[in-house]
Scaffold this active site. Structure first.
Site, PDB file in Angstrom:
ATOM      1  N   ASP A  57       1.086  -0.890  -0.360  1.00 31.08           N
ATOM      2  CA  ASP A  57       0.286  -0.206   0.037  1.00 31.08           C
ATOM      3  C   ASP A  57       1.190   1.081   0.185  1.00 31.08           C
ATOM      4  O   ASP A  57       2.108   0.831  -0.089  1.00 31.08           O
ATOM      5  CB  ASP A  57      -1.085   0.079   1.662  1.00 31.08           C
ATOM      6  N   HIS A 106      -3.618   5.666   3.662  1.00 33.62           N
ATOM      7  CA  HIS A 106      -4.400   4.767   3.260  1.00 33.62           C
ATOM      8  C   HIS A 106      -3.961   3.322   3.784  1.00 33.62           C
ATOM      9  O   HIS A 106      -5.075   2.002   4.492  1.00 33.62           O
ATOM     10  CB  HIS A 106      -4.402   4.779   1.539  1.00 33.62           C
ATOM     11  N   TYR A 147      -7.099 -12.359 -11.940  1.00 34.72           N
ATOM     12  CA  TYR A 147      -6.370 -13.478 -11.653  1.00 34.72           C
ATOM     13  C   TYR A 147      -6.311 -14.325 -10.535  1.00 34.72           C
ATOM     14  O   TYR A 147      -6.358 -15.626 -10.510  1.00 34.72           O
ATOM     15  CB  TYR A 147      -4.817 -13.645 -11.378  1.00 34.72           C
ATOM     16  N   ASN A 156     -13.933  -0.284  -6.950  1.00 36.66           N
ATOM     17  CA  ASN A 156     -14.428   0.780  -6.740  1.00 36.66           C
ATOM     18  C   ASN A 156     -15.116   1.264  -8.510  1.00 36.66           C
ATOM     19  O   ASN A 156     -16.454   2.318  -8.270  1.00 36.66           O
ATOM     20  CB  ASN A 156     -14.593   2.231  -5.511  1.00 36.66           C
TER      21      ASN A 156
END
Length: 294
Positions: free
Chosen positions: A16, A62, A166, A152
């Site tokens: 992230d 995040h 995948y 999203n």
């Protein structure tokens, strides 16, 4: 949760924007690298592939939010993660402008080489990439489970997003959609055959970097980014109950344990392509019972 299974012994990597290494709810649960000067696995708590240095501190917020949902400590303050005794490996592969495939692939490989058993990926690129397929095959063969947010950008018949798509090829890759507080698909959440199951993703309270709000470093965010770490946390619980479980067994336990009744819609494998919820809503207890009964 069953007494005893709290994620202990499981390293969960967070690919992230990094993690706030000083957060009072996360500090105690950071993974500590036994050999931080190694060339394969440099860094004390993980690595920064954006700036290529051993400091994976969060540049946006995040990653810290995602990390708290997985493994915020049960310490009487703030929030408690799904697996409050798992260890968090911080892998910063997204910067202010996102991340390149090269940064992200290196992070996914580091996780597999350096001791992570489950990897949270609350991001997606959209484009198909052989490099992603290769590294996910590599990690899965080593017994690593990769959890991806579904995305999203829902619209009817939307094209699959990668690398989450995948999940239809690799049994160690799990795609997670978001449910809202009424257990229906959140309006923004992608759907399709690559969604394995759904988890809460609307108005989720978790940790944010202390610098962003020093007196109360917690906030509500929403997105499939918030749903994926709920599933990553459940995977950590399952692995603390059965550390040698293969990715296929973990995914099967998630699928068979998922609650399809709450979503009030036919679940896999019964629906035609275009279903919204995969196998249903993630259910830690039912999945654990399934895994231990296998």
């Amino acid at each position: 949760m069953e007494p005893g299974y709290r994620g202990q012994g499981v390293v969960a990597a967070v690919v992230d924007e990094g993690i706030d290494l000083s957060h009072p709810d996360l500090q105690a649960n950071l993974w500590t690298n036994p050999n931080p000067n190694s060339s394969t696995c440099p860094g004390l708590h993980g690595y920064d592939f954006v700036d290529d240095d051993p400091d994976p501190s969060d540049s946006g917020g995040h990653g810290t939010h995602v990390a708290g949902t997985i493994a915020a400590a049960a310490n009487g303050q703030g929030v408690v993660g799904v697996a409050p005794e798992a260890r968090l490996m911080a892998l910063r592969a997204l910067g202010y402008f996102g991340g390149t495939n090269y940064m992200l692939v290196r992070a996914l490989k580091y996780a597999a080489d350096c001791g992570a058993k489950v990897v949270n990926n609350s991001w997606g690129s959209g484009g198909r990439s052989k490099a992603f397929l290769d590294v996910l095959q590599y990690g899965t063969a080593k017994g690593v489970i990769y959890v991806f947010s579904a995305g999203n950008s829902y619209r009817s018949g939307n094209r699959p997003s990668y690398p989450v798509a995948y999940s239809t090829l690799l049994p160690g890759v799990i795609g997670v959609g978001a449910s809202s507080n009424d257990n229906r698909r959140a309006g923004f959440s992608n759907a399709g055959p690559y969604v394995t199951l759904v988890a809460p993703g609307a108005a989720v309270l978790s940790t944010i970097p202390v610098a962003q709000n020093p007196s109360d470093p917690y906030a509500f965010l929403q997105g499939t980014s918030m749903a994926a770490p709920h599933v990553t946390g459940v995977v950590a619980l399952l692995l603390s109950a059965k550390p040698d479980a293969k990715p296929e067994a973990i995914r099967l336990a998630l699928e068979q344990g998922a609650n399809a009744k709450l979503t009030a819609q036919a679940a896999k494998p019964d629906y035609a392509a275009g279903g919204q919820y995969g196998y249903g809503l993630v259910d830690a207890k039912a999945s654990l019972d399934t895994l231990l009964g296998q």
